[in-house]
Write a protein that holds these residues in place. Sequence first.
Motif: not given
Length: 297
Positions: A176-201
């Motif tokens: 749902i979150f991916i669908s919510l933000w799709a088309g409104r954000v840069d894919v490369a930047r958000v992908t890196f952020i979400q993967l890094a957040v997952t690892s750090l958590l």
Amino acid sequence: MMHGAATDPSPPHRLMIGRPELALIGITLLWGGTFLIVHQAMRHSGPLFFVGLRFGTAALMALPFALPVLRGVTQREWLAGTMIGSGIFCGYTLQTWGLQTIPSSTSAFITAAYVPLVPILQWAILRRRPRLASWIGVALAFVGLLLIAAPAEGLSLGRGEALTLVSTIAIALEIIFISLWAGRVDVARVTFIQLAVTSLLAFACMVPAGEAAPPFSWIVTLSACGLGLMTALIQLVMNWAQCSVSATRATLIYAGEPVWAGLIGWIAGERLPGSALLGGVLVVAAVIVSEIRFGRR
């Protein structure tokens, strides 16, 4: 969101299954193969360390794509990446934790519960009421998944089952979150952020959870790093494809994960029963039925 469909000058000629759908089918095949890898790795590692290493590797793989545009990251993209990453962390950690004590077939069956959850949560969060065909498709997919992955002895809700069941809510929210933000954000930047957040958590939660880092193991290292590479590819494709594929339809495609997992198990020597084959047919039918539009053409 269906941005692509809205701008298509000739919608009657649009293929039922286009490149975004084919890409999602491809990553679902890869996704289905991860159950066996994670199940084997859990003999040598704790879930939080494994998830942290897996998604840390994925973040490093995604960094070269995000680095050229990382300076332009916006507050919206930080929020999107954090929301999606939190969903991934909860979903994958709980699922991996559950795989320590339950067989992969049971895990796949319970995980399938996210299929009917997505349109329900989409309705609650995005105020986007599912069409009748979507409900029928979801029902078919869920029944198909029951036939594919339900263990013969039935479902018993122990600790591992309960953890996996809770993980399905997080997995549904991630989509749902991916669908919510799709088309409104840069894919490369958000992908890196979400993967890094997952690892750090995951790494940050090791201490409060009382999980120690395991001794060095090639099985854990190769499994986590290999899955990290696959994860980076999967997340990039998901974010790109869901710009033009609805959350409900994407979910129905993702529902093929246990089908591929069953086929991989069959190749590895497991026998695929007739009920599982029937379940696979129902999942394919679900994808087709979900595209039927009642009422006006």
